[in-house]
Design a protein around this motif. Structure first.
Motif, PDB file in Angstrom:
ATOM      1  N   TYR A  80      -0.894  42.444 -10.152  1.00  0.00           N
ATOM      2  CA  TYR A  80       0.382  42.483  -9.435  1.00  0.00           C
ATOM      3  C   TYR A  80       1.597  42.610 -10.352  1.00  0.00           C
ATOM      4  O   TYR A  80       2.700  42.836  -9.872  1.00  0.00           O
ATOM      5  N   ASP A  81       1.381  42.503 -11.655  1.00  0.00           N
ATOM      6  CA  ASP A  81       2.434  42.829 -12.615  1.00  0.00           C
ATOM      7  C   ASP A  81       2.361  44.345 -12.805  1.00  0.00           C
ATOM      8  O   ASP A  81       1.428  44.863 -13.423  1.00  0.00           O
ATOM      9  N   LEU A  82       3.313  45.067 -12.242  1.00  0.00           N
ATOM     10  CA  LEU A  82       3.259  46.526 -12.224  1.00  0.00           C
ATOM     11  C   LEU A  82       3.288  47.162 -13.606  1.00  0.00           C
ATOM     12  O   LEU A  82       2.953  48.339 -13.752  1.00  0.00           O
ATOM     13  N   ASP A  83       3.671  46.391 -14.629  1.00  0.00           N
ATOM     14  CA  ASP A  83       3.709  46.908 -15.996  1.00  0.00           C
ATOM     15  C   ASP A  83       2.457  46.550 -16.803  1.00  0.00           C
ATOM     16  O   ASP A  83       2.389  46.851 -17.992  1.00  0.00           O
ATOM     17  N   SER A  84       1.482  45.920 -16.162  1.00  0.00           N
ATOM     18  CA  SER A  84       0.311  45.434 -16.899  1.00  0.00           C
ATOM     19  C   SER A  84      -0.742  46.525 -17.093  1.00  0.00           C
ATOM     20  O   SER A  84      -0.792  47.516 -16.364  1.00  0.00           O
ATOM     21  N   PHE A  85      -1.590  46.306 -18.087  1.00  0.00           N
ATOM     22  CA  PHE A  85      -2.714  47.203 -18.335  1.00  0.00           C
ATOM     23  C   PHE A  85      -3.689  47.176 -17.163  1.00  0.00           C
ATOM     24  O   PHE A  85      -4.285  48.194 -16.824  1.00  0.00           O
ATOM     25  N   VAL A  86      -3.884  46.020 -16.561  1.00  0.00           N
ATOM     26  CA  VAL A  86      -4.806  45.905 -15.431  1.00  0.00           C
ATOM     27  C   VAL A  86      -4.322  46.793 -14.284  1.00  0.00           C
ATOM     28  O   VAL A  86      -5.095  47.568 -13.711  1.00  0.00           O
ATOM     29  N   ASN A  87      -3.053  46.713 -13.945  1.00  0.00           N
ATOM     30  CA  ASN A  87      -2.502  47.529 -12.864  1.00  0.00           C
ATOM     31  C   ASN A  87      -2.642  49.008 -13.197  1.00  0.00           C
ATOM     32  O   ASN A  87      -3.109  49.811 -12.381  1.00  0.00           O
ATOM     33  N   TYR A  88      -2.243  49.385 -14.402  1.00  0.00           N
ATOM     34  CA  TYR A  88      -2.306  50.791 -14.819  1.00  0.00           C
ATOM     35  C   TYR A  88      -3.729  51.333 -14.746  1.00  0.00           C
ATOM     36  O   TYR A  88      -3.975  52.397 -14.165  1.00  0.00           O
ATOM     37  N   HIS A  89      -4.679  50.615 -15.327  1.00  0.00           N
ATOM     38  CA  HIS A  89      -6.051  51.126 -15.399  1.00  0.00           C
ATOM     39  C   HIS A  89      -6.747  51.092 -14.042  1.00  0.00           C
ATOM     40  O   HIS A  89      -7.590  51.947 -13.764  1.00  0.00           O
ATOM     41  N   TYR A  90      -6.386  50.143 -13.179  1.00  0.00           N
ATOM     42  CA  TYR A  90      -6.933  50.134 -11.829  1.00  0.00           C
ATOM     43  C   TYR A  90      -6.463  51.388 -11.086  1.00  0.00           C
ATOM     44  O   TYR A  90      -7.271  52.121 -10.508  1.00  0.00           O
ATOM     45  N   LYS A  91      -5.167  51.644 -11.136  1.00  0.00           N
ATOM     46  CA  LYS A  91      -4.627  52.820 -10.449  1.00  0.00           C
ATOM     47  C   LYS A  91      -5.147  54.111 -11.069  1.00  0.00           C
ATOM     48  O   LYS A  91      -5.401  55.099 -10.378  1.00  0.00           O
TER      49      LYS A  91
END
Length: 108
Positions: A45-56
């Motif tokens: 849910y942190d839009l700047d995180s690696f997790v968000n980026y790589h999930y998307k």
């Protein structure tokens, strides 16, 4: 941006992308990667995180591969593929316009 609670290796980020593209939930991916579920979800849910980026990115990679195959079939004269491609294009256009109108996001 909040403090990073989890660290993922490059291999784990690639696994995250593959699992997201295959339709697995955040909870399932956290379990697969053996990381704390709540920390993983907070990172997402942190839009700047690696997790968000790589999930998307994982979602995009699967959609793009399917779209490219569909486009190739449409270019080869497959009418059904062409119709499906037009439907996808319209859905993408509507989504971009919603983001622009509702959220004021600039979209290409």
């Amino acid at each position: 941006m909040h403090a990073i609670k989890i660290r993922l290796s490059q291999e784990e980020l690639e696994q995250l992308e593959n699992l997201a593209g295959a339709g697995y939930s955040l909870e399932q991916i956290a379990m697969y990667l053996d990381v704390p579920k709540n920390d993983f979800i907070a990172e997402f849910y942190d839009l700047d995180s690696f997790v968000n980026y790589h999930y998307k990115r994982g979602l995009l990679m699967v959609d793009a591969a399917a779209g490219l195959a569909l486009a190739a079939n449409a270019a080869g004269g497959n009418i059904t593929a062409h119709q499906q491609l037009e439907k996808i294009r319209m859905a993408q256009f509507v989504e971009r316009e919603k983001k622009r109108i509702i959220y004021g996001q600039e979209t290409p």
